[in-house]
Design an enzyme around this catalytic site. Structure first.
Site, PDB file in Angstrom:
ATOM      1  N   GLU A 369       0.829  -1.222   0.000  1.00  0.00           N
ATOM      2  CA  GLU A 369       0.000   0.000   0.000  1.00  0.00           C
ATOM      3  C   GLU A 369       0.854   1.260   0.000  1.00  0.00           C
ATOM      4  O   GLU A 369       0.541   2.256   0.661  1.00  0.00           O
ATOM      5  CB  GLU A 369      -0.994  -0.022   1.160  1.00  0.00           C
ATOM      6  CG  GLU A 369      -1.950  -1.188   1.024  1.00  0.00           C
ATOM      7  CD  GLU A 369      -3.307  -0.934   1.614  1.00  0.00           C
ATOM      8  OE1 GLU A 369      -3.708   0.225   1.775  1.00  0.00           O
ATOM      9  OE2 GLU A 369      -3.989  -1.929   1.901  1.00  0.00           O
ATOM     10  N   GLY A 370       1.930   1.213  -0.786  1.00  0.00           N
ATOM     11  CA  GLY A 370       2.845   2.341  -0.903  1.00  0.00           C
ATOM     12  C   GLY A 370       4.050   2.139  -0.012  1.00  0.00           C
ATOM     13  O   GLY A 370       3.927   2.156   1.212  1.00  0.00           O
TER      14      GLY A 370
END
Length: 387
Positions: A369-370
């Site tokens: 998620e990044g």
């Protein structure tokens, strides 16, 4: 716990804690070691769906629990204390749901609600953004959706998709206009049972092994035009808005890992005696435990700060606060888990004790998620814009 919850909210968090300890914990070691988790894991998944953990965010009018994100984050933390992989599977359904809740129409919201509450489908959904050559640079994806009459035809491959093998519906990001760059990306709903949808290899992961992670392949998949989420060309914006909301939820998983590591270390430090006293009485260990506690509580507070901002000023950009929460919590989950191994010494390095697994689970918190490198790019960008 830093969350200030009313009785109903706390009851739900206590339910999650009880479920995790009674239904998940007895099988964690076995499922973590399994090459393929098998039916037992899916039985536990089904129980979680039946209780409603995958539909926490769904408004009550669509059959969900309609919970706020304070409660959701606290629930995820409790699940992650027992197993971050299981918590990841539950949270990933929330990730796939968010673009539809934010930008979908009533029929689309009901479709997801029916899937995530178990009325139809598996009870799980998935967010399909990452591709083999488009991870941190999500705009570099090559999956395409071509409009043909009243349909779109999707072709492409997504990878590292949490719940890829268990989801019954996917939120898919695909290019509808190659000439427009990120403004040519759109978001779509794709059901798993549509012809042309197939599931690729399941990843044999270092940690979070109680979550399912696979490739998802789309080969000439026809979907109705009404499966477009929101507007054409807005998909990249929707994805980034979704990640801003999802990153603090990842942070809550990371905090769950850190809290479990701290709890295990404190327990051991009371029991282990050296030089005539429990090691918690030795300053070197006591101060390390204090630092672990500080990091865990500050990480939790970063999540709460994000949520305070989100609810107080919903029209404000909260990307920075989301990035800080995710980045800091991800980093300290690794640090605290490693410190727990150090405190337990040789036992910490043994699979007989849970803390080595916490290290393996924690590492992904800095990646998915990044990546935390991307979070620092985001945060520094806000600083550079200041004058």
């Amino acid at each position: 716990m830093g969350y200030i919850l009313n009785k109903d909210q706390q009851d739900l968090v206590d339910l999650a804690k009880d479920f995790a300890q009674k239904k998940v914990a007895p099988f964690v070691a076995e499922l973590d070691r399994a090459e393929v988790p098998g039916e037992k894991l899916y039985e536990i998944y089904k129980e979680a769906v039946d209780i409603g953990f995958c539909g926490l965010e769904i408004p009550e009018e669509y059959g969900g629990m309609g919970q706020d994100y304070y409660t959701v984050a606290a629930v995820y933390e409790e699940l992650a204390k027992v197993d971050a992989g299981f918590a990841t599977a539950v949270a990933a359904s929330g990730l796939g749901l968010k673009p539809v809740l934010q930008h979908g129409n009533d029929a689309q919201k009901q479709l997801y609600a029916d899937n995530l509450t178990g009325e139809k489908g598996s009870g799980f959904c998935a967010f399909c953004l990452t591709e083999p050559n488009a991870g941190s640079d999500a705009a570099a994806g090559t999956t395409v959706a071509v409009k043909q009459g009243d349909e779109y035809v999707i072709n492409g491959t997504k990878c590292f998709i949490t719940n890829g093998g268990v989801a019954s519906v996917f939120t898919v990001f695909a290019i509808t206009d190659k000439t427009k760059g990120v403004k040519g990306i759109s978001a779509f709903i794709v059901e798993k049972d549509r012809p042309g949808v197939s599931i690729g290899k399941e990843e044999d992961k270092m940690g979070i092994r109680l979550s399912n992670t696979t490739e998802v392949i789309f080969q000439d998949v026809h979907i109705p035009a009404d499966h477009l989420i929101g507007q054409e060309g807005k998909g990249f914006v929707y994805a980034m808005q979704t990640l801003d909301l999802a990153r603090p939820m990842v942070a809550s998983l990371a905090v769950g890992i850190a809290q479990r590591a701290l709890d295990e270390a404190v327990k051991y430090a009371h029991e282990r005696v050296t030089f005539g006293k429990p090691i918690i009485k030795h300053e070197a260990i006591a101060f390390k435990l204090a630092d672990m506690d500080i990091k865990t509580e500050v990480a939790r507070s970063a999540i709460i700060n994000f949520l305070n901002t989100y609810y107080a000023e919903p029209k404000r950009n909260y990307t920075r606060e989301a990035a800080i929460a995710k980045c800091y919590a991800g980093d300290i989950s690794v640090e605290v888990a490693l410190d727990a191994v150090q405190i337990l010494g040789g036992f910490g390095y043994s699979r007989e004790y849970p803390v080595e697994k916490l290290v393996r689970d924690a590492k992904i918190m800095q990646i998915y998620e990044g990546t935390n490198e991307v979070q620092r790019i985001v945060i520094s960008g806000f600083l550079a814009a200041k004058k």
